[in-house]
Design an enzyme around this catalytic site. Structure first.
Site, PDB file in Angstrom:
ATOM      1  N   PHE A 150      61.446  37.835  51.992  1.00  0.00           N
ATOM      2  CA  PHE A 150      60.946  36.506  52.336  1.00  0.00           C
ATOM      3  C   PHE A 150      59.941  35.978  51.325  1.00  0.00           C
ATOM      4  O   PHE A 150      59.762  34.765  51.208  1.00  0.00           O
ATOM      5  CB  PHE A 150      60.298  36.527  53.728  1.00  0.00           C
ATOM      6  CG  PHE A 150      58.968  37.246  53.785  1.00  0.00           C
ATOM      7  CD1 PHE A 150      57.788  36.622  53.415  1.00  0.00           C
ATOM      8  CD2 PHE A 150      58.892  38.558  54.240  1.00  0.00           C
ATOM      9  CE1 PHE A 150      56.566  37.287  53.470  1.00  0.00           C
ATOM     10  CE2 PHE A 150      57.679  39.223  54.305  1.00  0.00           C
ATOM     11  CZ  PHE A 150      56.508  38.586  53.917  1.00  0.00           C
ATOM     12  N   GLU A 177      66.062  36.106  56.617  1.00  0.00           N
ATOM     13  CA  GLU A 177      66.317  35.147  57.685  1.00  0.00           C
ATOM     14  C   GLU A 177      65.073  34.326  58.030  1.00  0.00           C
ATOM     15  O   GLU A 177      65.157  33.346  58.779  1.00  0.00           O
ATOM     16  CB  GLU A 177      66.837  35.867  58.926  1.00  0.00           C
ATOM     17  CG  GLU A 177      65.882  36.837  59.588  1.00  0.00           C
ATOM     18  CD  GLU A 177      65.887  38.229  58.967  1.00  0.00           C
ATOM     19  OE1 GLU A 177      65.436  39.169  59.658  1.00  0.00           O
ATOM     20  OE2 GLU A 177      66.327  38.368  57.813  1.00  0.00           O
ATOM     21  N   CYS A 282      54.571  41.563  45.899  1.00  0.00           N
ATOM     22  CA  CYS A 282      54.577  43.001  45.630  1.00  0.00           C
ATOM     23  C   CYS A 282      53.762  43.331  44.394  1.00  0.00           C
ATOM     24  O   CYS A 282      53.461  44.500  44.141  1.00  0.00           O
ATOM     25  CB  CYS A 282      56.008  43.508  45.479  1.00  0.00           C
ATOM     26  SG  CYS A 282      56.845  42.910  44.010  1.00  0.00           S
ATOM     27  N   GLU A 382      50.038  49.043  52.647  1.00  0.00           N
ATOM     28  CA  GLU A 382      50.336  47.800  51.939  1.00  0.00           C
ATOM     29  C   GLU A 382      50.135  46.659  52.930  1.00  0.00           C
ATOM     30  O   GLU A 382      50.949  46.430  53.827  1.00  0.00           O
ATOM     31  CB  GLU A 382      51.766  47.793  51.411  1.00  0.00           C
ATOM     32  CG  GLU A 382      52.074  46.526  50.620  1.00  0.00           C
ATOM     33  CD  GLU A 382      53.528  46.417  50.218  1.00  0.00           C
ATOM     34  OE1 GLU A 382      53.815  45.701  49.248  1.00  0.00           O
ATOM     35  OE2 GLU A 382      54.378  47.039  50.879  1.00  0.00           O
TER      36      GLU A 382
END
Length: 497
Positions: A150, A177, A282, A382
C-alpha cells in the site's frame, strides 16, 4: 456512492460479479470512497491461463516492437503523472509532492526498461573449439506475478512491471486492496501504448488471490514487497511450488551520526527521512544512532524542526498526511504508548495534534523519542509510522555493532565529515543499501534495490540488472555447422583445443 474498482483483465474492466469486496478509504476524511472487487482463486486461475496464451505471442515479438511499446508507455506515464499522483494522495494519504515524486522514481525504471535491446544482449565466442561457436541468450519466463504494497501504489509496480514486460513476459499485478486505483490507472496506459491484450492484467484481492498466485501452475515467478512475515510466507510457499521468487520484506533503518557531522544537515535529514510519507516507507529512518556527545544538540535541532511541521490533508499543502487506515493508526499509537511505558523519553507526542483536516481522518503526527534502548518494542519492531527513536551510543564501534545486530538489513546511513570513517562504515555494515550523508539511499534505476538479512528473501534485488536477470532465464548454445570435409568418428570426451 462509493466507486466500484474492479479487475483489469485483457485490457478491459471485468464485467463479472464479485462474491466479496473491500472498502477503500480517503485517509484524510475516513470516508469510504470505493469498493474494490476481491478475486476468487478460480478467477486468478482463469486470468493466469489466459495470460499464458497472450504471453507466448508477446515473447515472440521482436525487441524492436517491445521497445516501441516501452517508449510509448514512458511518454504516457510522464504525461499523466499528476493524475496518478492525485489518486495516490486520495487513497494512501501522502502529500501531493511526495506522490508525484513516487511516480517520478517509477518513471526512471520505465526509462531503464526502454534500453531492453542492450540489456538482453548476450555474449558470443567464435571458435571456442575447432569449428564450434558458443553464445548466450536470455529468454522470458512466461507469466509473472507482482504483489505490491500500500505504501507505494504506483512506484513499486513500476519497479517490476516495465522490466518484466520488456523481457517478454506476461504480468498479473495484485496491488494492495487498500489503495488500488493508481495501479489500475498505470496499467491502463499499457493498452494505450499498444501492448497486446492479456499481457498486462490487474487482479485485486486478499490472501485468497495471493495464495492462488503463489501456488497456481501457470505463474512462473513472483515479485513481492511487504512486511517480513508475509515476505517469508510468500517466499516459502511459492518456492515450494517451483516458482522463482524475490520477496522484499521489512526494515529497521538506522542513521549513524558521528561527532564530527554537520548537525544541522543531520537534523534536516532525520526529519525528512523519518516523517516523509508519514513514515510509511521501507527506507524510512526510524532509529537515529547518536554517537556521544552529539545526542543533546542533535535532539534539540530535530525537535525544533518538528514543531513547524503541519500534519493534515495531503491535497492541501501540508507537510505530512494521515496514516493509511484507522487500524494502522491505532497500531502505531499503541507502540508510542508502549515506548512511554518502557521508559523512553517522549520529546514530541504526535498523538495530540494539531491536525489540519477532517476530524475523521487517520491522524498521527511526527513523534520523537529519546533515550531508547534496544530492548524496547519501539526499537525492535518495524513501526511503519512517523516515529523516530534516538539511541545513544558511546562510540562508532558501538553504533556499528548495534546496526549489525539488528535482524533487518534494508537501508542505513552515516553522517560524518570523515571520509575514512564513511569508507570503513560502507565496508563493515551488514546492510544492503548504504547512504553517506544521504538519509534515504534508494538506488537509481540502473542499479538494483534490495536489502540483506530479514529484509530480503531470494537471490536477486529489484529492478536494474538484477531485475533483468530475475525476469529471464539464461541459456547457452554450443553450435557446430559442419563443412563438407568433415568425417570420421571420435568417442573421446569433447575437448576445447
Amino acid at each position: 456512492m462509493p466507486t466500484r474498482i474492479t479487475h483489469l483483465i485483457g485490457g478491459r474492466d471485468w464485467t463479472g460479479t464479485a462474491g466479496r469486496t473491500g472498502a477503500v478509504h480517503n485517509p484524510a476524511t475516513g470516508t469510504v470512497t470505493g469498493r474494490v472487487d476481491l478475486a476468487s482463486a478460480d478467477l486468478v486461475a482463469e486470468v493466469a491461463a489466459a495470460a499464458t496464451v497472450a504471453g507466448r505471442a508477446w515473447a515472440d515479438a521482436s525487441l524492436a516492437r517491445r521497445t516501441r511499446v516501452l517508449f510509448a508507455f514512458r511518454e504516457l506515464l510522464d504525461r499523466r503523472k499528476e493524475e496518478i499522483a492525485a489518486l495516490i494522495t486520495a487513497e494512501h494519504g501522502k502529500v501531493l509532492d511526495d506522490a508525484l515524486g513516487e511516480v517520478a522514481r517509477g518513471l526512471e525504471v520505465a526509462e531503464y526498461a526502454c534500453g531492453i535491446p542492450h540489456l538482453l544482449q548476450g555474449g558470443f565466442t567464435e571458435g571456442a573449439s575447432t569449428g564450434v561457436d558458443v553464445y548466450s541468450i536470455r529468454q522470458p519466463l512466461g507469466v509473472v506475478a507482482v504483489i505490491s504494497p500500500f505504501n507505494f501504489p504506483a512506484m513499486v509496480p513500476l519497479w517490476f512491471v516495465p522490466i518484466a514486460i520488456a523481457c517478454g513476459n506476461a504480468v498479473i499485478l495484485k496491488p494492495s486492496e487498500k489503495d488500488p486505483s493508481a495501479a489500475v490507472a498505470v496499467a491502463r496506459l499499457w493498452t494505450e501504448a499498444g501492448l497486446p491484450d492479456g499481457v498486462m492484467n490487474v487482479v485485486h484481492g486478499d490472501k485468497e488471490a495471493v495464495d492462488a498466485l503463489l501456488t497456481g501452475p501457470d505463474v512462473a515467478a513472483v515479485s513481492f514487497v511487504g512486511s517480513t512475515p508475509v515476505a517469508r510466507y510468500v517466499y516459502e510457499t511459492a518456492t515450494a511450488h517451483g516458482k522463482r521468487v524475490q520477496a522484499l520484506g521489512g526494515a529497521k533503518n538506522h542513521m549513524l551520526v558521528l561527532p564530527d557531522a554537520d548537525l544541522d544537515l543531520a537534523a534536516d535529514a532525520a526529519v525528512n527521512a523519518g516523517f516523509g510519507s508519514a513514515g510509511e516507507r521501507c527506507m524510512a529512518i526510524s532509529a537515529l544512532v547518536a554517537v556521544e556527545p552529539v545526542a543533546d544538540p542533535l535532539v534539540a535541532r530535530i525537535e525544533q524542526r518538528m514543531r513547524g511541521l503541519r500534519t493534515g490533508d495531503g491535497s492541501t499543502g501540508c507537510d505530512m498526511g494521515p496514516l493509511v487506515t484507522a487500524a494502522h493508526r491505532d497500531r502505531v499509537a499503541g507502540l508510542v504508548a508502549a515506548g512511554v511505558e518502557a521508559g523512553a523519553a517522549l520529546v514530541v507526542d504526535g498523538r495530540t495534534g494539531p491536525f489540519h483536516g477532517d476530524s475523521g481522518g487517520f491522524w498521527l503526527g511526527p513523534t520523537l523519542f529519546d533515550h531508547v534502548t534496544p530492548d524496547m518494542s519501539i526499537y525492535r519492531e518495524e513501526i511503519f509510522g512517523p516515529v523516530l527513536s534516538v539511541v545513544r551510543v558511546p562510540s562508532y564501534d558501538a553504533g556499528l555493532e548495534l546496526i549489525n545486530a539488528n535482524r533487518y538489513g534494508n537501508g542505513t546511513a552515516i553522517f560524518t565529515n570523515d571520509g575514512g570513517a564513511a569508507r570503513r562504515f560502507q565496508r563493515e555494515v551488514r546492510v544492503g543499501m548504504v547512504g553517506v550523508n544521504v538519509p534515504i539511499p534508494v538506488p537509481v534505476a540502473y542499479y538494483s534495490f534490495g536489502g540483506w538479512k530479514d529484509s530480503l528473501f531470494g537471490d536477486t534485488h529489484a529492478y536494474g540488472p538484477d531485475g533483468v536477470r530475475f525476469f529471464t532465464r539464461g541459456k547457452v548454445v554450443t553450435a557446430r555447422w559442419l563443412d563438407p570435409s568433415h568425417g570420421g568418428l571420435n568417442l573421446g570426451f569433447p575437448r576445447t583445443d
